[in-house]
Design an enzyme around this catalytic site. Structure first.
Site, PDB file in Angstrom:
ATOM      1  N   GLN A 168       0.819  -1.204   0.000  1.00 40.29           N
ATOM      2  CA  GLN A 168       0.000   0.000   0.000  1.00 40.29           C
ATOM      3  C   GLN A 168       0.854   1.256   0.000  1.00 40.29           C
ATOM      4  O   GLN A 168       0.570   2.213  -0.735  1.00 40.29           O
ATOM      5  CB  GLN A 168      -0.935   0.009   1.212  1.00 40.29           C
ATOM      6  CG  GLN A 168      -1.903   1.190   1.209  1.00 40.29           C
ATOM      7  CD  GLN A 168      -2.834   1.200   2.398  1.00 40.29           C
ATOM      8  OE1 GLN A 168      -2.466   0.759   3.494  1.00 40.29           O
ATOM      9  NE2 GLN A 168      -4.036   1.712   2.208  1.00 40.29           N
TER      10      GLN A 168
ATOM     11  N   LEU B 120       3.843   1.582  -1.198  1.00 37.17           N
ATOM     12  CA  LEU B 120       4.417   1.687  -2.533  1.00 37.17           C
ATOM     13  C   LEU B 120       3.375   2.128  -3.557  1.00 37.17           C
ATOM     14  O   LEU B 120       3.651   2.976  -4.418  1.00 37.17           O
ATOM     15  CB  LEU B 120       5.014   0.335  -2.930  1.00 37.17           C
ATOM     16  CG  LEU B 120       5.523   0.179  -4.362  1.00 37.17           C
ATOM     17  CD1 LEU B 120       6.679   1.136  -4.632  1.00 37.17           C
ATOM     18  CD2 LEU B 120       5.949  -1.267  -4.609  1.00 37.17           C
ATOM     19  N   ASP B 121       2.185   1.574  -3.470  1.00 36.64           N
ATOM     20  CA  ASP B 121       1.112   1.943  -4.398  1.00 36.64           C
ATOM     21  C   ASP B 121       0.833   3.438  -4.340  1.00 36.64           C
ATOM     22  O   ASP B 121       0.593   4.078  -5.367  1.00 36.64           O
ATOM     23  CB  ASP B 121      -0.150   1.156  -4.057  1.00 36.64           C
ATOM     24  CG  ASP B 121      -1.311   1.502  -4.964  1.00 36.64           C
ATOM     25  OD1 ASP B 121      -1.237   1.200  -6.172  1.00 36.64           O
ATOM     26  OD2 ASP B 121      -2.301   2.094  -4.472  1.00 36.64           O
ATOM     27  N   HIS B 122       0.906   4.003  -3.153  1.00 34.52           N
ATOM     28  CA  HIS B 122       0.639   5.430  -2.990  1.00 34.52           C
ATOM     29  C   HIS B 122       1.805   6.302  -3.459  1.00 34.52           C
ATOM     30  O   HIS B 122       1.711   7.529  -3.421  1.00 34.52           O
ATOM     31  CB  HIS B 122       0.290   5.733  -1.537  1.00 34.52           C
ATOM     32  CG  HIS B 122      -1.016   5.128  -1.118  1.00 34.52           C
ATOM     33  ND1 HIS B 122      -1.588   5.358   0.116  1.00 34.52           N
ATOM     34  CD2 HIS B 122      -1.876   4.302  -1.766  1.00 34.52           C
ATOM     35  CE1 HIS B 122      -2.732   4.693   0.198  1.00 34.52           C
ATOM     36  NE2 HIS B 122      -2.921   4.046  -0.927  1.00 34.52           N
ATOM     37  N   ASP B 123       2.867   5.658  -3.896  1.00 31.07           N
ATOM     38  CA  ASP B 123       3.995   6.365  -4.518  1.00 31.07           C
ATOM     39  C   ASP B 123       3.829   6.469  -6.023  1.00 31.07           C
ATOM     40  O   ASP B 123       4.414   7.353  -6.657  1.00 31.07           O
ATOM     41  CB  ASP B 123       5.294   5.617  -4.192  1.00 31.07           C
ATOM     42  CG  ASP B 123       6.554   6.367  -4.609  1.00 31.07           C
ATOM     43  OD1 ASP B 123       6.461   7.533  -5.043  1.00 31.07           O
ATOM     44  OD2 ASP B 123       7.642   5.789  -4.488  1.00 31.07           O
TER      45      ASP B 123
END
Length: 766
Positions: A233, A235-238
């Protein structure tokens, strides 16, 4: 950078006697970290700009590798030690010591060869994109078959905050507020913009049929820890964010129909309940015709560039800085600060979604400031901006290294991604719609329904909370801190990646049904239809995979086959998110072949198309320090945690022992003694333990529940390797046919994910 750069990174775990060996790709070499004095001594003689250019002729060639080999052979023939002392003692330059470790070795020659391979790879044509004849968003135009010029980042150049300028030919590639990439043809109802899936069941009906969670849970079969979703999560928000239109006049509802009598969402059987969804914003100028269909927008940078920490715009980035000593704003107790409205001041607007995610934000704020303080102390003449950018560069490199060296190998297996062969400007790194709207939402199935707080001993420091209680409750961290949450993430197994999703996400997301509660499974399916994602089989074909002819080819689970057929009827009409998670897992992966392919493709393009990717910008000792830094290292040097396993993405404790019997041995010894007496060799008092095969052993948790059983083998050995979390466990014999000599129950503490207890032995009398 300074020669004491390795001090900024911190202590490596490579020398820890209790750490489990870290899995790495074969192409990477990880010698031990160097002390600063060694770096200083080596750098006096070394070509830092291009260390592989041993003979300093301006190019890296096979001659350089041969020079190193000849030097090694010469020293060996002369009987000299090749620890670096012989060559330096003669006053010659240390150009053959490519990796700056103070000695000439085969590693130095291998670094030259690897550099040659990377350079060669830049001039090879890119791999073709399955189903389309080229890579997704291939940067080549007008039929030009040559890759674009691969210009590395200048030493003084820094990444832009908004992602622009990474690719010098197409400066908008990977930038914030650009369109998502679409690999498969769209499946809009009208081929332009109208949502798809009109001939499929309601997303909530599919959720109820396929995704109700097993009350007992389904823990990861490959021993993935809770960090698989915590890092996933974060990383996904990066890398991706699809927003709804800011102007209400542009907002279009696409609500989810709730089946009449749904026990939670329509308990009064009205048949009129819906779950609200607003359609995603589309890129300006798209959605005008079949030739120009609607494409959704990625509101943040596509690059793995720490944008969740630093922001994707200058305004956001500036609002997060102290503008002194290169530091970021942070509270006195090391938490994410808030603005005057009580909202978190973070690089991404989703930072408060749950306390695990907020803890990750706080962790990397601490890491940035730790680095900034070290850099400032070692370089008092640097400006605030210079310190900030150097610390930011290292943090981004750590994020990338952890992602590619720990997270992705844990999730997909060691060989899912092709080896890195250097920057390629022809590669489009843009986030694929199939990735962001379906494949990378696998993490929703891996979350546990509770979130714990553990101390260094692996025991609870306070009561666990439900996942629902952890939503938008960042103020809880003022009481708990982040240490116990991060320890718990490393000390618990995640749920298996499948179609099952815990109730906190499927029925109570952000509130109770009728009071703001949502169903994340339904939202995932409906969002895919909103974005016009192609069906599962069409996406497989677009990624170069064979299509399935039957539901049985998708999954070996007969019950799931029947449910899919009942819902969809046609194997060519399955919603992408559903198909991805219904598919049997690929060998060595925690996902099916299709999801593995989509995710591997995306992260290869994010890596290969990034001019600032850490392997393209760091080298020598700096590169080794980055790659020797694990997520466990980052956590331990920024918290009071000190008992983490070396790879926090796996949770693999074991308890083992033997069961032996003295009584059986005594009978055997008596027979032997008769023979010994005949030969005049007295041995009446000698005994040997005899293994007890087939003995059933039980593992109990701290509440006395039997959580696992094991049977001893021919050597009398048993082993338990299925643990959901750290804590106190007990081992006992299940059989009542034997008498246990000594303690009947052995109590043990499993304090971390790599505890291996191997002497939990029992003796019995038969």
């Amino acid at each position: 950078m300074s020669a004491v750069w390795n001090r900024w990174i911190g202590r490596s775990r490579s020398n820890s006697s209790t750490s489990r060996k870290r899995k790495t790709q074969n192409r990477r070499l990880r010698p031990e970290s160097l002390e600063a004095r060694q770096l200083l001594a080596a750098n006096i003689f070394h070509n830092e700009a291009m260390p592989e250019d041993v003979n300093e002729d301006g190019i890296v060639s096979a001659v350089d590798a041969l020079t190193i080999i000849n030097q090694i052979n010469t020293q060996t023939a002369e009987g000299q030690s090749i620890d670096g002392g012989g060559l330096q003692a003669r006053g010659r330059g240390r150009m053959t010591d490519v990796n700056n470790d103070g000695r000439d070795s085969a590693l130095d020659a291998l670094m030259v060869i690897n550099r040659l391979n990377r350079e060669q790879g830049r001039f090879d044509p890119p791999s073709q994109q399955p189903g389309s004849g080229q890579l997704p968003g291939d940067g080549r135009n007008q039929g030009d078959d040559r890759p674009g010029e691969d210009t590395p980042a200048d030493e003084t150049e820094v990444r832009s905050i908004d992602g622009t300028g990474n690719n010098l030919e197409n400066t908008e590639l990977g930038a914030a507020n650009t369109a998502l990439l679409r690999v498969a043809d769209n499946d809009y109802a009208d081929g332009i913009s109208e949502p798809g899936g009109e001939d499929r069941p309601s997303a909530r009906e599919i959720s109820n049929t396929l995704s109700a969670a097993d009350p007992e849970g389904t823990s990861s079969e490959r021993d993935l820890s809770s960090f698989v979703f915590m890092w996933g999560q974060f990383l996904d928000h990066d890398i991706d964010l699809s927003l709804e239109p800011e102007d209400d006049a542009d907002a279009e509802s696409f609500d989810i129909e709730v089946p009449t009598g749904d026990p939670l969402f329509d308990p009064f059987v009205t048949g009129e309940v819906t779950i609200h969804l607003t359609r995603s914003e589309i890129a300006e100028g798209t959605g005008t015709s079949v030739e120009n269909p609607a494409e959704q927008v990625n509101a943040i940078t596509a690059w793995i560039d720490g944008s969740q920490v630093y922001g994707s715009s200058e305004d956001v980035a500036n609002s997060l800085r102290e503008f002194e000593g290169g530091r970021m704003l942070i509270t006195e107790d090391g938490l994410v600060p808030t603005d005057e409205n009580g909202s978190l001041l973070a690089g991404d607007i989703r930072a408060a979604e749950n306390i695990g995610l907020t803890s990750m934000h706080a962790l990397f704020l601490r890491e940035h400031n730790r680095l900034a303080d070290e850099i400032a102390a070692d370089n008092p003449d640097l400006t605030d901006e210079e310190i900030y950018q150097q610390a930011r560069e290292i943090v981004i490199a750590e994020l990338q290294s952890i992602t590619y060296n720990e997270f992705l190998p844990a999730l997909l297996g060691e060989d899912a991604l092709d080896s890195y062969s250097g920057y390629d400007s022809s590669v489009d790194p843009s986030i694929a719609n199939e990735f962001s709207t379906a494949a990378f939402r696998f993490g929703h199935t891996t979350l546990n329904d509770t979130l714990g707080f553990y101390g260094n001993d692996g025991l609870d420091v306070q009561d666990a909370v439900s996942l629902a209680q952890a939503f938008f409750n960042s103020s809880m961290l003022e009481e708990t801190g982040i240490d116990s949450i991060l320890k718990a993430g490393a000390s618990t197994l995640s749920q298996e990646t499948d179609l099952e999703v815990v109730d906190s996400l499927r029925n109570f997301l952000f509130g109770a049904p009728g009071s703001g509660g949502l169903d994340l499974v339904s939202l995932n399916i409906q969002r895919g239809r909103d974005h016009g994602l192609a069906d599962f089989n069409s996406v497989r074909e677009a990624y170069g995979l064979e299509t399935f002819d039957s539901f049985a080819e998708i999954t070996s689970d007969v019950e799931l086959q029947e449910k899919l057929e009942t819902l969809y009827g046609d194997v060519n009409n399955i919603d992408l998110w559903v198909g991805l998670l219904a598919e049997d897992h690929a060998a060595g992966s925690s996902l099916g072949e299709t999801a593995t392919t989509i995710i591997a493709d995306q992260f290869e393009r994010l890596r290969d198309g990034d001019r600032f990717y850490y392997e393209n910008t760091f080298s020598g000792s700096e590169l080794r320090e980055i790659e020797n830094t694990t997520l466990a290292d980052v956590i331990e040097r920024n918290t009071n945690n000190e008992s983490l396993q070396s790879n926090v993405f796996f949770f693999t404790p074991t308890i083992a022992g033997t069961v032996t019997s003295d009584q059986v041995v005594a009978q055997q010894a008596t027979n032997q003694n008769r023979n010994n007496r005949r030969s005049g060799s007295p041995s009446d008092n000698e005994t040997t333990n005899v293994a007890m095969e087939g003995m059933e052993m039980e593992l109990l948790d701290s509440d006395g529940n039997v959580v696992a059983t094991a049977v001893t083998d021919s050597d009398g050995r048993y082993e338990f390797d299925s643990f959901d979390r750290t804590g106190v466990y007990s081992i006992r014999m299940a059989s009542s046919d034997v008498d246990v000599l000594g303690e009947e129950t052995i109590e043990v503490l499993v304090s971390s994910g790599d505890v291996h207890l191997d002497t939990m032995d029992f003796k019995v009398s038969v």
